[in-house]
Design a protein around this motif. Structure first.
Motif, mmCIF file in Angstrom:
data_model
loop_
_atom_site.group_PDB
_atom_site.id
_atom_site.type_symbol
_atom_site.label_atom_id
_atom_site.label_comp_id
_atom_site.label_asym_id
_atom_site.label_seq_id
_atom_site.Cartn_x
_atom_site.Cartn_y
_atom_site.Cartn_z
ATOM 1 N N GLY A 59 17.243 34.857 65.824
ATOM 2 C CA GLY A 59 17.355 36.279 65.550
ATOM 3 C C GLY A 59 17.087 37.192 66.713
ATOM 4 O O GLY A 59 17.043 38.402 66.540
ATOM 5 N N ASP A 60 16.900 36.660 67.922
ATOM 6 C CA ASP A 60 16.705 37.515 69.091
ATOM 7 C C ASP A 60 18.050 37.987 69.621
ATOM 8 O O ASP A 60 18.994 37.210 69.721
ATOM 9 C CB ASP A 60 15.984 36.766 70.221
ATOM 10 N N ILE A 61 18.135 39.273 69.973
ATOM 11 C CA ILE A 61 19.316 39.832 70.606
ATOM 12 C C ILE A 61 18.956 40.046 72.071
ATOM 13 O O ILE A 61 17.935 40.664 72.383
ATOM 14 C CB ILE A 61 19.738 41.170 69.954
ATOM 15 N N THR A 62 19.773 39.524 72.963
ATOM 16 C CA THR A 62 19.457 39.535 74.387
ATOM 17 C C THR A 62 20.562 40.215 75.169
ATOM 18 O O THR A 62 21.738 39.932 74.955
ATOM 19 C CB THR A 62 19.290 38.089 74.906
ATOM 20 N N ALA A 63 20.177 41.101 76.092
ATOM 21 C CA ALA A 63 21.126 41.743 77.003
ATOM 22 C C ALA A 63 20.889 41.177 78.401
ATOM 23 O O ALA A 63 19.753 41.109 78.867
ATOM 24 C CB ALA A 63 20.931 43.253 77.014
ATOM 25 N N VAL A 64 21.992 40.776 79.043
ATOM 26 C CA VAL A 64 21.924 40.182 80.368
ATOM 27 C C VAL A 64 22.867 40.938 81.286
ATOM 28 O O VAL A 64 23.991 41.280 80.892
ATOM 29 C CB VAL A 64 22.327 38.685 80.304
ATOM 30 N N ASP A 65 22.424 41.208 82.509
ATOM 31 C CA ASP A 65 23.288 41.841 83.511
ATOM 32 C C ASP A 65 24.390 40.855 83.863
ATOM 33 O O ASP A 65 24.126 39.743 84.321
ATOM 34 C CB ASP A 65 22.477 42.207 84.752
ATOM 35 N N ILE A 66 25.638 41.260 83.650
ATOM 36 C CA ILE A 66 26.772 40.344 83.828
ATOM 37 C C ILE A 66 26.975 39.930 85.292
ATOM 38 O O ILE A 66 27.449 38.838 85.577
ATOM 39 C CB ILE A 66 28.060 40.941 83.230
ATOM 40 N N LYS A 67 26.587 40.793 86.230
ATOM 41 C CA LYS A 67 26.765 40.479 87.652
ATOM 42 C C LYS A 67 25.690 39.543 88.186
ATOM 43 O O LYS A 67 25.977 38.622 88.939
ATOM 44 C CB LYS A 67 26.794 41.765 88.474
ATOM 45 N N THR A 68 24.432 39.784 87.794
ATOM 46 C CA THR A 68 23.317 39.015 88.357
ATOM 47 C C THR A 68 22.789 37.933 87.428
ATOM 48 O O THR A 68 22.096 37.020 87.885
ATOM 49 C CB THR A 68 22.143 39.954 88.704
ATOM 50 N N GLY A 69 23.068 38.058 86.144
ATOM 51 C CA GLY A 69 22.526 37.106 85.184
ATOM 52 C C GLY A 69 21.076 37.404 84.820
ATOM 53 O O GLY A 69 20.441 36.639 84.112
ATOM 54 N N SER A 70 20.548 38.518 85.296
ATOM 55 C CA SER A 70 19.163 38.895 85.022
ATOM 56 C C SER A 70 19.021 39.426 83.594
ATOM 57 O O SER A 70 19.896 40.126 83.086
ATOM 58 C CB SER A 70 18.693 39.986 85.979
ATOM 59 N N LEU A 71 17.878 39.123 83.000
ATOM 60 C CA LEU A 71 17.559 39.621 81.674
ATOM 61 C C LEU A 71 17.323 41.129 81.748
ATOM 62 O O LEU A 71 16.534 41.601 82.560
ATOM 63 C CB LEU A 71 16.306 38.921 81.138
ATOM 64 N N VAL A 72 18.034 41.903 80.925
ATOM 65 C CA VAL A 72 17.863 43.356 80.880
ATOM 66 C C VAL A 72 16.848 43.708 79.789
ATOM 67 O O VAL A 72 15.906 44.449 80.020
ATOM 68 C CB VAL A 72 19.210 44.072 80.628
ATOM 69 N N TRP A 73 17.045 43.167 78.597
ATOM 70 C CA TRP A 73 16.098 43.337 77.499
ATOM 71 C C TRP A 73 16.330 42.258 76.459
ATOM 72 O O TRP A 73 17.378 41.618 76.443
ATOM 73 C CB TRP A 73 16.165 44.730 76.866
ATOM 74 N N TYR A 130 21.198 46.415 61.470
ATOM 75 C CA TYR A 130 20.536 47.070 62.598
ATOM 76 C C TYR A 130 21.471 47.963 63.405
ATOM 77 O O TYR A 130 22.652 47.655 63.562
ATOM 78 C CB TYR A 130 20.003 46.026 63.578
ATOM 79 N N SER A 131 20.869 49.001 63.979
ATOM 80 C CA SER A 131 21.455 49.775 65.065
ATOM 81 C C SER A 131 20.450 49.710 66.210
ATOM 82 O O SER A 131 19.290 50.108 66.043
ATOM 83 C CB SER A 131 21.676 51.229 64.657
ATOM 84 N N LEU A 132 20.881 49.171 67.357
ATOM 85 C CA LEU A 132 20.019 49.075 68.536
ATOM 86 C C LEU A 132 20.586 49.938 69.651
ATOM 87 O O LEU A 132 21.800 50.059 69.789
ATOM 88 C CB LEU A 132 19.926 47.633 69.045
ATOM 89 N N ASP A 133 19.698 50.508 70.463
ATOM 90 C CA ASP A 133 20.107 51.223 71.661
ATOM 91 C C ASP A 133 20.649 50.201 72.659
ATOM 92 O O ASP A 133 19.976 49.216 72.963
ATOM 93 C CB ASP A 133 18.926 51.983 72.263
ATOM 94 N N ILE A 134 21.848 50.426 73.157
ATOM 95 C CA ILE A 134 22.494 49.441 74.022
ATOM 96 C C ILE A 134 21.807 49.298 75.383
ATOM 97 O O ILE A 134 21.867 48.247 76.007
ATOM 98 C CB ILE A 134 24.003 49.748 74.178
ATOM 99 N N ASP A 135 21.123 50.352 75.852
ATOM 100 C CA ASP A 135 20.465 50.306 77.160
ATOM 101 C C ASP A 135 19.067 49.711 77.118
ATOM 102 O O ASP A 135 18.653 49.032 78.049
ATOM 103 C CB ASP A 135 20.406 51.719 77.764
ATOM 104 N N SER A 136 18.328 49.965 76.026
ATOM 105 C CA SER A 136 16.933 49.527 75.971
ATOM 106 C C SER A 136 16.661 48.407 74.968
ATOM 107 O O SER A 136 15.641 47.726 75.057
ATOM 108 C CB SER A 136 16.037 50.717 75.608
#
Length: 184
Positions: free
Chosen positions: A3-17, A55-61
């Motif tokens: 159930g975790d939603i994860t955002a990753v920077d597509i260029k670097t592969g770094s975890l965003v949130w 859910y509605s999540l903020d896409i940036d945070s």
């Protein structure tokens, strides 16, 4: 799966949130969790699950903007300021995109007999200009009036499970087992 939603920077592969959606899920329960497709619109992402959460999540945070008690694993659809989804038990739910407030809930299975209702599970839907096309586990395609939320017509497409409808060049396509069905 947990159930975790994860955002990753597509260029670097770094975890965003990363945002957990299940606070205290037991390992065995994780295998039962089913999540709808995630959609993005403006600065939000929307999704739901079979644990009665939309859910509605903020896409940036990744912060939760709002949450509703809706049990659905179908891909939601955003049109202007509204979100459309259909619950696992056949409720058409229309919500305001920004606040999550429910505008309308309509039982699209209301004309089904109890025995048939228990066997019928929504598979997927698409919105046309004035009609929602809902495919179901029993091979039936429901044509639902967008304005009233009432089922206008039920088409028997097959005896078994059919896919989510797809629009292409003014026709609807549905797949079943080893066939593609075209409806004009």
């Amino acid at each position: 799966s947990i159930g975790d939603i994860t955002a990753v920077d597509i260029k670097t592969g770094s975890l965003v949130w990363q945002t957990p959606t299940q606070s205290s899920i037991i390992y065995a329960e994780a295998f039962k969790l089913k999540i709808s497709d995630i959609i993005s619109e403006s600065n939000s992402i929307y999704f739901s699950n079979n644990m009665n959460e939309f859910y509605s999540l903020d896409i940036d945070s990744g912060l939760v903007k709002w949450k509703q008690n809706i049990r659905s694993i179908l891909r939601p659809t955003v049109v202007d300021n509204l979100i459309f989804t259909i619950s696992s038990n056949g409720l058409l739910v229309v919500m305001e995109k920004k606040s999550g407030n429910i505008v309308r809930i309509t039982d699209v299975f209301s004309d089904l007999k109890e025995k048939e209702r228990k066997k019928t599970k929504p598979i997927g839907f698409v919105l046309g200009k004035n009609i929602i096309y809902l495919s179901n586990s029993n091979g039936k395609l429901f044509l639902i009036d967008i304005e009233s939320g009432k089922t206008k017509k039920i088409l028997k497409v097959d005896n078994g499970k059919i896919s989510r409808p797809l629009f292409l060049k003014n026709s609807i396509y549905i797949t079943k087992d080893n066939a593609i069905i075209k409806l004009n």
